[in-house]
Scaffold this active site. Structure first.
Site, PDB file in Angstrom:
ATOM      1  N   ARG A 178       0.802  -1.206   0.051  1.00  0.00           N
ATOM      2  CA  ARG A 178      -0.125  -0.060  -0.055  1.00  0.00           C
ATOM      3  C   ARG A 178       1.079   1.268  -0.081  1.00  0.00           C
ATOM      4  O   ARG A 178       0.604   2.036  -0.786  1.00  0.00           O
ATOM      5  CB  ARG A 178      -0.785   0.025   1.263  1.00  0.00           C
ATOM      6  CG  ARG A 178      -1.570   1.301   1.393  1.00  0.00           C
ATOM      7  CD  ARG A 178      -2.185   1.325   2.920  1.00  0.00           C
ATOM      8  NE  ARG A 178      -1.429   1.135   4.003  1.00  0.00           N
ATOM      9  CZ  ARG A 178      -0.629   2.181   4.397  1.00  0.00           C
ATOM     10  NH1 ARG A 178      -0.677   3.528   3.983  1.00  0.00           N
ATOM     11  NH2 ARG A 178       0.082   1.992   5.475  1.00  0.00           N
ATOM     12  N   ARG A 179       1.828   1.246   0.616  1.00  0.00           N
ATOM     13  CA  ARG A 179       2.742   2.457   1.053  1.00  0.00           C
ATOM     14  C   ARG A 179       3.505   2.688  -0.115  1.00  0.00           C
ATOM     15  O   ARG A 179       3.697   3.718  -0.947  1.00  0.00           O
ATOM     16  CB  ARG A 179       3.671   2.206   2.260  1.00  0.00           C
ATOM     17  CG  ARG A 179       3.041   2.545   3.318  1.00  0.00           C
ATOM     18  CD  ARG A 179       3.804   2.160   4.451  1.00  0.00           C
ATOM     19  NE  ARG A 179       3.115   2.464   5.778  1.00  0.00           N
ATOM     20  CZ  ARG A 179       3.480   1.863   7.278  1.00  0.00           C
ATOM     21  NH1 ARG A 179       4.205   0.986   7.064  1.00  0.00           N
ATOM     22  NH2 ARG A 179       2.838   2.085   8.222  1.00  0.00           N
TER      23      ARG A 179
ATOM     24  N   CYS B 221      -2.721  -8.724   2.610  1.00  0.00           N
ATOM     25  CA  CYS B 221      -1.450  -7.915   2.525  1.00  0.00           C
ATOM     26  C   CYS B 221      -1.128  -7.929   1.238  1.00  0.00           C
ATOM     27  O   CYS B 221      -0.076  -7.084   0.836  1.00  0.00           O
ATOM     28  CB  CYS B 221      -0.679  -8.541   3.698  1.00  0.00           C
ATOM     29  SG  CYS B 221       0.202 -10.141   3.014  1.00  0.00           S
TER      30      CYS B 221
END
Length: 317
Positions: free
Chosen positions: A129-130, A240
């Site tokens: 995500r980052r 994840c």
């Protein structure tokens, strides 16, 4: 009940969070004894591989849940962003505490801000995500995996393995390490993970005595926010392996929710924002969970209509 036993990971941050819950319970129930049951989890033990390859964030919670099933612990304390979108049938989140900072923080040498990082700078994060969002702004960055507890990650950065690293601001604040922060990344740079900054308390679903005891810890605004954000993950099938972000804010009787799905390389990011009135002045927030979940579902469906299903299918393949 003679002693309430809290299953927790052994990291300093996990212990801090569990001690915070213990302190809150002591204040509410002065006669209640509380003891920590520190456990090592697979997520803490496997540090040479990415979470995506070894089973995801669920590796951080299984041992804690098994301890409750065995009768070795009564509750477990978690960072809610580590929790899967759907729990096993035996468990429930009995309470969520007041949210700390939901934002990500950038740590750099010489307090350099994100846009001023040198071309090709090595940035450490194990979060898809980052990395996806930051690559969308700076495709020149060299993203490298960074695992370990907060102190281990900071040590690797201080030793020069990385030009910059990204960590959750809440964790740094809780450990008194906020002086390392060069820049707090606002949502236009890096939208947070669902439930980031929120500590939750899990117990067995059928243990109504423990469930009722924990209700004094519950923060209604956090519960509303987390219900909307986790609904996005649930309806997108997020884990994840998927760069999904969701962040909700509650203002009086209205909730606003923004979520996104990104390609891993940041070349394409789908983003949707919606808001909804969730209550009237006569309706307590605690009775508006279903409305928050419905908003999360609506945002997820909009993202799917924009093509998120194709991105998610590509990532899973």
């Amino acid at each position: 009940m003679q002693t309430l036993r809290i299953a927790t990971r052994k990291s300093k941050l996990a212990i801090w969070q569990s001690e915070m819950v213990a302190d809150r319970l002591h204040k509410e129930y002065p006669d209640l004894k509380v003891a920590l049951v520190p456990l090592s989890t697979r997520g803490d033990e496997i540090l040479d591989q990415s979470l995506q390859k070894v089973g995801g964030k669920g590796l951080f919670i299984k041992e804690l849940e098994h301890a409750m099933l065995r009768g070795d612990a009564d509750i477990a304390v978690h960072s809610m962003k580590d929790m899967p979108a759907e729990l096993e049938n035996e468990f429930c989140i009995a309470a969520v505490l007041q949210r700390a900072s939901p934002f990500d923080a950038l740590l750099t040498h010489n307090a350099t801000e994100f846009e001023r990082l040198p071309i090709g700078a090595i940035l450490g994060t194990s979060s898809l995500r980052r990395s996806a969002q930051l690559l969308a702004h700076r495709p020149d960055l060299n993203i490298k995996p960074l695992r370990g507890n907060v102190q281990t990650r900071i040590k690797k950065w201080q030793q020069g393995e990385f030009d910059a690293i990204v960590l959750a601001e809440a964790g740094l604040q809780r450990l008194g390490l906020e002086d390392h922060i060069s820049q707090v990344l606002q949502t236009d740079y890096c939208l947070p993970a669902a439930a980031q900054g929120i500590v939750g308390v899990e117990c067995l679903k059928n243990n109504t005595k423990i469930f009722n005891l924990l209700q004094v810890l519950n923060a209604p605004e956090s519960q509303i926010s987390i219900s909307a954000e986790r609904a996005v993950n649930y309806h997108l099938g997020g884990d994840c392996k998927t760069p999904i972000a969701a962040f909700a804010t509650v203002n009086t009787q209205e909730i606003a929710l923004t979520a996104l799905v990104a390609q891993a390389d940041g070349n394409k990011i789908l983003r949707n924002s919606q808001s909804s009135f969730i209550s009237t002045p006569e309706t307590p927030l605690s009775e508006c969970i279903d409305c928050a979940k419905a908003l999360g579902e609506s945002v997820a469906k909009e993202l799917l209509g924009m093509g998120a299903d194709k991105i998610l299918a590509e990532l899973k393949s």
